[in-house]
Design a protein around this motif. Sequence first.
Motif, PDB file in Angstrom:
ATOM      1  N   ALA B  46       6.574  43.914 -32.327  1.00  0.00           N
ATOM      2  CA  ALA B  46       6.785  42.737 -33.173  1.00  0.00           C
ATOM      3  C   ALA B  46       8.006  41.946 -32.728  1.00  0.00           C
ATOM      4  O   ALA B  46       8.092  40.752 -32.985  1.00  0.00           O
ATOM      5  CB  ALA B  46       6.951  43.166 -34.625  1.00  0.00           C
ATOM      6  N   GLY B  47       8.951  42.601 -32.058  1.00  0.00           N
ATOM      7  CA  GLY B  47      10.159  41.909 -31.613  1.00  0.00           C
ATOM      8  C   GLY B  47       9.956  41.145 -30.323  1.00  0.00           C
ATOM      9  O   GLY B  47      10.925  40.725 -29.713  1.00  0.00           O
ATOM     10  N   ARG B  48       8.736  40.961 -29.858  1.00  0.00           N
ATOM     11  CA  ARG B  48       8.411  40.200 -28.636  1.00  0.00           C
ATOM     12  C   ARG B  48       8.963  40.904 -27.402  1.00  0.00           C
ATOM     13  O   ARG B  48      10.169  40.943 -27.195  1.00  0.00           O
ATOM     14  CB  ARG B  48       8.984  38.774 -28.693  1.00  0.00           C
ATOM     15  CG  ARG B  48       8.562  37.987 -29.901  1.00  0.00           C
ATOM     16  CD  ARG B  48       7.098  37.615 -29.830  1.00  0.00           C
ATOM     17  NE  ARG B  48       6.728  36.863 -31.030  1.00  0.00           N
ATOM     18  CZ  ARG B  48       6.379  37.443 -32.177  1.00  0.00           C
ATOM     19  NH1 ARG B  48       6.339  38.754 -32.283  1.00  0.00           N
ATOM     20  NH2 ARG B  48       6.042  36.712 -33.216  1.00  0.00           N
ATOM     21  N   LEU B  56      22.859  43.750 -23.756  1.00  0.00           N
ATOM     22  CA  LEU B  56      24.282  44.073 -23.765  1.00  0.00           C
ATOM     23  C   LEU B  56      25.052  42.817 -23.359  1.00  0.00           C
ATOM     24  O   LEU B  56      24.663  42.123 -22.425  1.00  0.00           O
ATOM     25  CB  LEU B  56      24.582  45.193 -22.771  1.00  0.00           C
ATOM     26  CG  LEU B  56      24.049  46.572 -23.158  1.00  0.00           C
ATOM     27  CD1 LEU B  56      24.214  47.540 -22.017  1.00  0.00           C
ATOM     28  CD2 LEU B  56      24.768  47.092 -24.386  1.00  0.00           C
ATOM     29  N   ASN B  70      15.297  41.518 -27.278  1.00  0.00           N
ATOM     30  CA  ASN B  70      15.688  41.386 -28.683  1.00  0.00           C
ATOM     31  C   ASN B  70      16.304  42.697 -29.159  1.00  0.00           C
ATOM     32  O   ASN B  70      15.621  43.719 -29.183  1.00  0.00           O
ATOM     33  CB  ASN B  70      14.423  41.037 -29.478  1.00  0.00           C
ATOM     34  CG  ASN B  70      14.732  40.727 -30.919  1.00  0.00           C
ATOM     35  OD1 ASN B  70      15.857  40.895 -31.360  1.00  0.00           O
ATOM     36  ND2 ASN B  70      13.727  40.259 -31.633  1.00  0.00           N
ATOM     37  N   LEU B  72      17.357  43.577 -32.179  1.00  0.00           N
ATOM     38  CA  LEU B  72      17.105  44.002 -33.559  1.00  0.00           C
ATOM     39  C   LEU B  72      16.010  45.071 -33.665  1.00  0.00           C
ATOM     40  O   LEU B  72      16.231  46.109 -34.294  1.00  0.00           O
ATOM     41  CB  LEU B  72      16.758  42.795 -34.431  1.00  0.00           C
ATOM     42  CG  LEU B  72      16.567  43.151 -35.901  1.00  0.00           C
ATOM     43  CD1 LEU B  72      17.885  43.559 -36.524  1.00  0.00           C
ATOM     44  CD2 LEU B  72      15.982  41.996 -36.681  1.00  0.00           C
ATOM     45  N   PRO B  73      14.836  44.871 -33.013  1.00  0.00           N
ATOM     46  CA  PRO B  73      13.825  45.928 -33.124  1.00  0.00           C
ATOM     47  C   PRO B  73      14.318  47.253 -32.589  1.00  0.00           C
ATOM     48  O   PRO B  73      13.972  48.311 -33.123  1.00  0.00           O
ATOM     49  CB  PRO B  73      12.660  45.420 -32.274  1.00  0.00           C
ATOM     50  CG  PRO B  73      12.885  43.995 -32.083  1.00  0.00           C
ATOM     51  CD  PRO B  73      14.329  43.725 -32.244  1.00  0.00           C
ATOM     52  N   LEU B  76      16.259  48.805 -35.314  1.00  0.00           N
ATOM     53  CA  LEU B  76      15.364  49.272 -36.378  1.00  0.00           C
ATOM     54  C   LEU B  76      14.644  50.539 -35.946  1.00  0.00           C
ATOM     55  O   LEU B  76      14.536  51.510 -36.699  1.00  0.00           O
ATOM     56  CB  LEU B  76      14.338  48.190 -36.729  1.00  0.00           C
ATOM     57  CG  LEU B  76      14.867  46.853 -37.223  1.00  0.00           C
ATOM     58  CD1 LEU B  76      13.708  45.964 -37.616  1.00  0.00           C
ATOM     59  CD2 LEU B  76      15.778  47.039 -38.395  1.00  0.00           C
TER      60      LEU B  76
END
Lengths: 138, 138, 509
Positions: B46-48, B56, B70, B72-73, B76
């Motif tokens: 989902a985070g492409r 970094l 990305n 964020l994924p 998560l």
Amino acid sequence: MHASLILRVSAPLLLWVPLVISFYLLVRGHNAPGGGFVGGLVAASGLVFFAMARGQTAALAVMRLPPASWCGVGLLLAAGSGFLAWLDPSAGYLTHRWWFPDLPVKLPLNTAFIFDVGVYLVVIGTITAMVFALVAED
Amino acid sequence: METPLALTIGVLVAAAAYLLLARDLPRVLLGFVLLGNAANLTIFAAGRIGTMTPPLVEYGALALTADAANPLPQALVLTAIVIGFGLAAFALVLVMRAHAEFGSVHAEDMDAAEAPDEPATQAPSPPEDSIPARREAA
Amino acid sequence: MRQMLLVAPILIPLLASAVTALLWMRPGVQRAVGLFAAVALFAATLALLAQVISGGMLVGQMGNWPAPFGISLVVDHLAAAMLAITGLMGLVVAVYAMGPGAQERDRAGFQPLFHALLMGVTGAFMTGDLFNLYVWFEVMLIASFGLLVLDRTREQIDGGIRYVMLNLVGTTFFLLAVGLVYGLTGTLNLADIARVAPDIENQGALAAVGVLLLVSFGAKAAVFPLFNWLPASYHTASMPVAAIFAALLTKVGVYAIIRIFTLVFAHDQALFGPLLGIIAMATMVVGVLGAAMHYDVRRILSFHIISQIGYMLVGVALMTPLAIAGSVLYVVHHIVVKANLFLVAGAMRQVGGSFALKRLGGLYAARPLLGLAFLIPALSLAGIPPLSGFWGKLVVIRSGLEAEAYVLAFVALAVGLLTLYSMVKIWNEAFWKARPDAAPEPPFAWSLAQRVATFAPIILLCGVTLTIGLWTEPFAAFSITAAEGLLDREGYIAAVLGANPVQLTEAVP
């Protein structure tokens, strides 16, 4: 459990290796891959290895505090690191703060590191508690 | 890249569904682990995906480069892996306890929690002797 | 100061859990720390409630990360009410747990787990972030696993397996839904999701995610097809644990349904309204019928949790201000009453020596006070005026009639009658009939301190039930304010994201 004589004798010496590596990972995690979680996993696996060689009672003796207490100390550290956010009362909880003291070496002090140490201790406590419960000796 | 990932997730979910329907508790547990992995891959997809540059920040730079992955994924998924690991470890301890208690890991052999009630006094009751005996045994 | 107050409901149980875990070898000190923390938590949640009533919604950003990027804590009227009631339950059960069996429980680690559970519950009520909600669910879940099998009896391990396996799958569905929501909207902040959700092109996928969320929250809340874990496990837990589970755990699922479906999926009411309505009716009926066929006090009460969940879903199903206000009022009333019934059941076991109706009897003659303490929550649960349940049911049924959902209103009425049947069954068997010859001796005599620890919480909760029943006006007014707040999506979004929300650079696909 019948570990070989060599393993039993060398276990206390070998315990230092993962502990040092875990500490290195913990400190390095600051700016590079690593950190409290990975470090804690390495340290916990070292302790689990020690328990396999010498038995759980010996491993618990090396840890001094019961695993739950390790979690408790870690949680307190992690939660406590957030309190310094309120040096500015309008800041949100867990706003991390940095200090760069004027020293010959570059030493950035910060509350995020305290949080990471807390995570490190919680991971050690949780993993050892789980593994010891799984391989209960009673 | 997304198509093979989607296919992998599909296969994982299918295998998980098959295992979750088993009566054997360790299989159910494996099913849960597979389902958790499928969920983690979903978040990841989902985070492409598409770039191999790690998220970094370069030394001296203030932000990620435009082609970085990305982050964020990844954060998560890391959290979800840790939580899933904890849950699976707990469930494993529980299954082991159940095995020690019931001498079996088949869900069918575990009947302590939902033993039938004794009916109250007035109700026309089935043979009196068998039910209390079963409750005492439990 | 506001910031400290805002995180206090999470921090106090966190610190309590850490300190009690640190004192693993000293159960006596643990208990004192636990009680102190429970008092502090209740005080903090009351202060937060007062703040919200006087000054409106409170919003805080953890670590000062601006809204859609960091984790927001949002306390509106509903969340504040849930927090205050959580604080009350924490205090009441902390005191009750000092009654008989306290030593064994504390040695098994009751205190750290109990406070971790409270932390998970308060965190879930406060968070404004979908992934963070998942994390709080897991905190709650892990703590509840530990609490459920605290005594490690055969029954508990069997019940624990059922509880654990079904809940594991439920939360994994939640995780799957979180991933899909992120893929669809590019954000996880609830307010931000609510802002983008109506404009997403692929509404079909969003609806599918909504159903996935409904499944996972529904499994948590024990609604109709997903309730089986609850009656299989709750009655095996030790009594204080069962009381806190009955009071809070399913209600977190209900809260999540109310929050997500009023905020994010409100534009898709045509799909979810009827779906939730059917689920609500089926839940009410199945729960109450299940209770009718059982003869063990704890199992009857467990099934009634399920049937009452149905009433709480009516609000989201109808989505009118009155219906949502009814749900809010009902949740608050139900938590108090249900926890109290479990506490009374524990006391009945202590006095009568059993949970089985067959072996109980003559309790009213022996302990009239206990009989009264049972009657107040039991009649309130069934909805007898002027107790709190009557007003909750009145608002729910009235809102059903106003929305012309006659079947729903009729089912709600009929289920109320059957609830009365179950409660009268317990009353007749346990309190009214003569003590049977087969009655077991009470397990052991109890000291005065244990008696106070058992009865003080029961009497306090009876008082709360009577207060809600006899002085309903402020509670009803509060519920209506809370419902209006829930339906004012724009207000919520503006409060969390600020007047001019930061636009994400990467456009929504």
